[in-house]
Enzyme design. Sequence first.
Site, mmCIF file in Angstrom:
data_model
loop_
_atom_site.group_PDB
_atom_site.id
_atom_site.type_symbol
_atom_site.label_atom_id
_atom_site.label_comp_id
_atom_site.label_asym_id
_atom_site.label_seq_id
_atom_site.Cartn_x
_atom_site.Cartn_y
_atom_site.Cartn_z
ATOM 1 C CG HIS A 32 -1.529 1.364 1.499
ATOM 2 N ND1 HIS A 32 -2.614 1.828 0.766
ATOM 3 C CD2 HIS A 32 -1.217 2.348 2.388
ATOM 4 C CE1 HIS A 32 -2.945 3.033 1.212
ATOM 5 N NE2 HIS A 32 -2.111 3.367 2.189
ATOM 6 C CB CYS B 77 -3.451 2.871 -2.572
ATOM 7 S SG CYS B 77 -2.571 1.297 -2.320
#
Length: 236
Positions: free
Chosen positions: A34, A104
């Site tokens: 992430h 993301c």
Amino acid sequence: MGFKVQVYIYDLTQGMARTMGPALIGRPLDGVWHTAVVVYGKEYFFGGGGIEYCNPGGTMMGQPLKIEDLGETQITEDLFQDYLRTQSQDRFRGDRYDLFRHNCNNFSHETAQFLVGKGIPQHILDLPNEILSTPMGQMLAPMIQQMTPSGTSLPSNIGSGNSAANGLANGAAGAFSTAPNTQKEVQKTSFPFKDFITFDQPLKVDGLSKKLEEFNNAQKNDDTKLTDSEVKVVLG
């Protein structure tokens, strides 16, 4: 004078990926990544709630595993807010989020390109396809899909006028999403689970192992349930 731009890199599995790697893609795996872009004193990322922000290191993921400096930008914060509003209305709306296909890392890559003219490391962008190309990766995808950090949604007019000033002054985490929270309305997914579940604290390996066992035991469909031997392969 420019503004420093950094990419914060987190491991969604909190270290579990090192054990899962051989089963997922047949080689050691450092993490399931992430990322977020940090600029103007805030951390910006994309999730099921749209484009969100918080203080650097302020999500339940805690501090990043790695920080990479991308350089400095001459773009003003006001112009950046305009860019985010435009992106939040179309390409990076919350209902378009998909952990493996539009996530993301795609947001961080394109945002970094906008700010400094270069994106994030390519190996981070390539990892989802590596995972989904394997049978085990496809079986574990629903569990990994649930490990998404989030901020707290703010009104859709953030970034303009007094609302933006008040939101940033309060230092709260927020979203630029122009639609209601659509975490439970993810469309066009091949996975059986459509709800994003966020955890209130970082998961340790033992906690993630327990979560995997609970998740697997809850499966009613044999096609999505791991066998005991497959669970042991993942957990090591």
